[in-house]
Design a protein around this motif. Structure first.
Motif: not given
Length: 203
Positions: A2-7, A13-16, A116-119, A184-189
């Motif tokens: 999704x191009x609207x997602x800012x990595x 969010x994941x870090x938190x 995780x590293x690849x994503x 990350x997978x759901x986010x398309x990474x």
């Protein structure tokens, strides 16, 4: 993807989430550290080592808030440097103590950590070989060691608690790593194998 997602938003969010889990596990470490140091003291035959364990028990209790705050600050600073587009992606300075702490955790969770590293490399447009996770076991252990050293705990003191940190913090990170991988997978990474599969289906 999704191009609207800012990595950077996804990783923030994941870090938190990961940081919250790590600090929760630190509560568990402190709940068990006295029993762990008592056990270690009574296993050793050396009076000096026994005294060292009891002294460390008191010092860890006295310095608890400073240890946790220092550790949390280092986790946050490292993440901000890692996610910044202008920052180079470097692993922490090598630490043999951190390597020992992280060894079992990394072995247990090597598959999900690799994904995780690849994503992360895909999401941030970085070279996979140069991408290290700011929340990886070795990086987390490095920040703990640095936090302890900054408060003047010596290498012997850190060595005494390293097994406890591994047992009650690092080795319990598996579920949150799995959760991050799914997010990350759901986010398309994508991982390389997922990209290869998508290309094969498209051809």
């Amino acid at each position: 993807m999704d191009q609207q997602l800012d990595p950077s938003n996804v990783f923030t969010a994941m870090h938190h989430r990961v940081t919250g889990e790590i600090l929760h596990l630190m509560d568990g470490l402190y709940s068990n550290i006295e029993d762990g140091l008592f056990e270690l003291a009574y296993r050793t035959q050396q009076d000096e080592q026994k005294r060292r364990c009891f002294d460390l028990m008191r010092e860890m209790r006295f310095q608890r808030s400073r240890v946790v705050q220092n550790f949390a600050r280092r986790l946050q600073n490292a993440f901000e440097a890692w996610v910044s587009a202008s920052a180079s992606d470097r692993a922490p300075v090598h630490s043999d103590q951190a390597q020992r702490m992280a060894h079992k955790c990394h072995a247990h969770f090597s598959g999900v950590l690799h994904n995780l590293t690849e994503r992360a490399a895909y999401a941030l447009g970085r070279d996979m070989e140069r991408t290290s996770l700011p929340m990886g076991p070795y990086q987390v252990a490095c920040h703990f060691v640095d936090a302890m050293r900054a408060l003047h705990f010596d290498d012997q003191a850190i060595e005494i608690v390293e097994d406890l940190f591994s047992r009650f913090v690092l080795e319990r990170l598996g579920p949150v790593y799995g959760e991050c991988n799914q997010r990350l997978q759901r986010a398309g990474f994508y991982t390389m194998s997922e990209l290869d599969d998508a290309a094969a289906h498209a051809s």
